[in-house]
Design an enzyme around this catalytic site. Structure first.
Site, PDB file in Angstrom:
ATOM      1  N   HIS C  96      84.786  13.213  65.028  1.00  0.00           N
ATOM      2  CA  HIS C  96      85.485  14.191  64.187  1.00  0.00           C
ATOM      3  C   HIS C  96      85.506  15.519  64.938  1.00  0.00           C
ATOM      4  CE1 HIS C  96      86.793  16.709  60.972  1.00  0.00           C
ATOM      5  NE2 HIS C  96      85.630  17.279  60.776  1.00  0.00           N
ATOM      6  N   HIS C  98      87.739  19.595  65.154  1.00  0.00           N
ATOM      7  CA  HIS C  98      88.759  20.503  64.641  1.00  0.00           C
ATOM      8  C   HIS C  98      89.593  20.977  65.835  1.00  0.00           C
ATOM      9  CE1 HIS C  98      87.125  21.539  60.430  1.00  0.00           C
ATOM     10  NE2 HIS C  98      86.440  20.502  60.877  1.00  0.00           N
ATOM     11  N   ASP C 121     101.843   4.791  74.823  1.00  0.00           N
ATOM     12  CA  ASP C 121     100.794   4.164  75.629  1.00  0.00           C
ATOM     13  C   ASP C 121      99.559   3.875  74.775  1.00  0.00           C
ATOM     14  OD1 ASP C 121     102.120   4.058  78.069  1.00  0.00           O
ATOM     15  OD2 ASP C 121     101.400   6.013  78.736  1.00  0.00           O
ATOM     16  N   HIS C 172      92.697  19.257  56.738  1.00  0.00           N
ATOM     17  CA  HIS C 172      91.381  19.277  57.351  1.00  0.00           C
ATOM     18  C   HIS C 172      91.519  19.162  58.877  1.00  0.00           C
ATOM     19  CE1 HIS C 172      86.989  17.564  57.101  1.00  0.00           C
ATOM     20  NE2 HIS C 172      87.141  18.486  58.012  1.00  0.00           N
ATOM     21  N   TYR C 230      98.083  -2.740  83.099  1.00  0.00           N
ATOM     22  CA  TYR C 230      97.550  -1.412  83.394  1.00  0.00           C
ATOM     23  C   TYR C 230      96.046  -1.526  83.579  1.00  0.00           C
ATOM     24  CZ  TYR C 230      96.690   3.600  83.079  1.00  0.00           C
ATOM     25  OH  TYR C 230      96.316   4.894  83.352  1.00  0.00           O
TER      26      TYR C 230
END
Lengths: 232, 232, 232, 232
Positions: C96, C98, C121, C172, C230
């Site tokens: 998490h 910000h 991608d 948020h 890839y």
């Protein structure tokens, strides 16, 4: 030893500030430092990367734009520097960069409006953007004419080079100057930050108004007036 | 040794955080740290570059704005700091910067709207932008009046300095404060990031709405309420 | 020695990547690393600055959100992590932050549209933005409900957590996950860059269209399909 | 020792410039360096992080796209490089990045207009954006077709690869090339900065006009014309 060692050192140190301040990519900028009594200035060699600069490879040029000493070719903008030193008798340093926000305003062909005290701490007016020059002048001695383009723009706007130490050349990029090369570099960084803030200000409030005269005067005077109380 | 060594050290360390956090260009900012029992604060000397700061050159000033100890001239914003310390009895540090996004909002003369939880983690209301002051006040004791401009703005908006520790002074730039100089610096960095996010938010969605009350309360309370559970 | 040393080390290293990748200011973020057989995860302690983190101060929590080992209080977002680990059986890490651009899109309450191959991608769909939750849920066990808010959003959009490893929680900020904490951190950096590019893309061309299906499929498949080519 | 050591070293050094210049996140980019006499090029291995690169893990590939030497799988974009080397006889280096501003213009499917001298110092025309290719070509040999997409776009716009060393592939990202890998990297950085400035220019003045021909010619010629006077 050369009688030009001092300005070579000054020009070198001032040039090296440009990448530190984030004002240049590769070789897109140059600084010169003048010695008025000798009638010459030291300037960055053309196209040499900043990490290969040394005081020794700065080139000494007179105010007519002729190389006086040095093994390198001087900056391609040398004639602009020479013209400004010749006509503006009290400046000791000139900087040209393609710094991102200053160049964006130059490309937009707009003066940078005075929106806040950060601007007023340094100037009482909008930072001018000189119009692109006529085609015949471009095709002639372009860099020499750029010097006149800068001087004419200030004159038409009623500004002196002592009070306005920065300009945008339309479609091109910023030039700044000052009593020393160090001060001219300082002005380049201030111009870039003020240009960035003015861009953001208009994005945040498209109807924003210019700073009012009382605030312009207060902030300018407290740094530059006869009763200035900023600094030591 | 001086009885002011502790706040000199605090003020010095807090000032040095400003360039590390990217909140100042050159000398465009200052931090002070107060000692309530002695009735003084230590503040950055005016116009001295950050790399020349030391605890020793911090200046000791009382809450009337008079220099008590120190060989340098204090920050030109000293009177604003003094007024705020005098009237706001529980703050221990004040910061003034011209940080880019905070200053752009100040120049745009807009409050920073509360758009998300990053903002609500610190404040329950928009970050206020005080209007520019009257011309007569600008021409008088400008920095002293700036303190009242800040206090009056909070009062008119029904905010206390304990709950809103940051403000924009219109056309000028941010001021922040806190129980310590360190907290005031933290608030300056938070203000800058919140201002940046709010700018981007409006660009991404010009019709964006403010955060709803339940989310504001939840996020503010979990960090600052009586049952706060954020931190150690 | 503890049987949780491995995930403490993983969580510590993954947390330390956040400031290096420019994804956090101060303590505005957290990473956890799970050990499925032991039924626990290690998570950042709440409010502790990144430069004071160590493997030792990571907190061990079970999938019901109860602290199992550790002297610190775990991240205030711990209940969100616990819920996701409990219901999503194959993830091993959650992040998490910000981060600036991801948070701006969350505040704007918009999904990040799929505008280019950098996005394709990693995902075949827009990065979803979950709506803010009902006030009663906010006032209840907020962080626990945030986990359901995330799961419900994916479900309503017909996405699985295996194919979409990132989300914005409206008003948020971003959450990301993956098979390991390291992969979840990678996803956070990708989300931030994709969000930044999408913002710029709309500024450059307000009428821009989404990427067409053939290009989405090609780019996603060459990295994630059964014939992926890839990587090593 | 291998007869390919020189281009391995060149490719390695050029690849390592990408993160230094801020042009790549994680592994989102690749550089190759060609040796015309041997008919091969060295290219970054696919998906290997920049801090794990070495001259030894560069892969040697011929102009038909077949691996000649190396233990790693070459970049997934290898076929695009091979096609361009095969048809463009004088280039020695190719770069592909997902740099932020270049990619945003590519996603917006717009050519980057020539707004200033920074652009004209390198190109006389807008930087072209190739349209996304037909679905059948995408589903076929995609990377091979990307090479043709690039070549066709230049041809349709009447540009040669010698005068225009950079392009955006629509919805995807930039490709640049040059006589050496080092020059191709330089071009990638120039493209990114010119794309950034053009974006800001349009934000500052939505009615901005392109640079006039006399200025384009002057700036291009002073760096690239037969009487060029830029550099040493």
């Amino acid at each position: 030893m050369s009688k030009y060692d001092l300005i070579r050192q000054s020009a070198y140190e001032a040039n090296m500030q440009l990448p530190k301040l984030g004002l240049v990519l590769f070789t897109f900028g140059n600084v010169s430092a003048a010695e008025r009594e000798q009638g010459v200035f030291a300037i960055k060699p053309s196209g040499v990367p900043y990490d290969q600069l040394s005081p020794e490879n700065m080139v000494i040029v007179d105010f007519e734009g002729k190389t006086v000493e040095g093994t390198h070719r001087p900056s391609s903008d040398t004639q602009t520097h020479a013209v400004l030193y010749k006509y503006w008798k009290t400046i000791g340093g000139i900087v040209h960069t393609h710094s991102t926000y200053g160049t964006a305003w130059a490309q937009a062909q707009r003066d940078v409006p005075i929106y806040g005290t950060t601007h007023a701490d340094h100037n009482t007016m909008d930072i001018p953007c000189a119009p692109p020059m006529d085609d015949l002048m471009i095709q002639g001695n372009y860099e020499y004419q750029t010097g006149f383009q800068i001087m004419n723009c200030l004159q038409e706007k009623g500004m002196t080079y002592q009070e306005m130490e920065m300009i945008l050349v339309g479609n091109h990029a910023p030039f700044t100057w000052g009593k020393t090369a160090e001060k001219a570099v300082y002005n380049s960084a201030v111009l870039e930050e003020v240009a960035r803030m003015a861009y953001l200000t208009e994005q945040i409030n498209p109807q924003v108004a210019r700073l009012k005269p009382a605030l312009i005067q207060k902030h300018y005077e407290r740094k530059h007036g006869k009763d200035a109380y900023y600094g030591q």
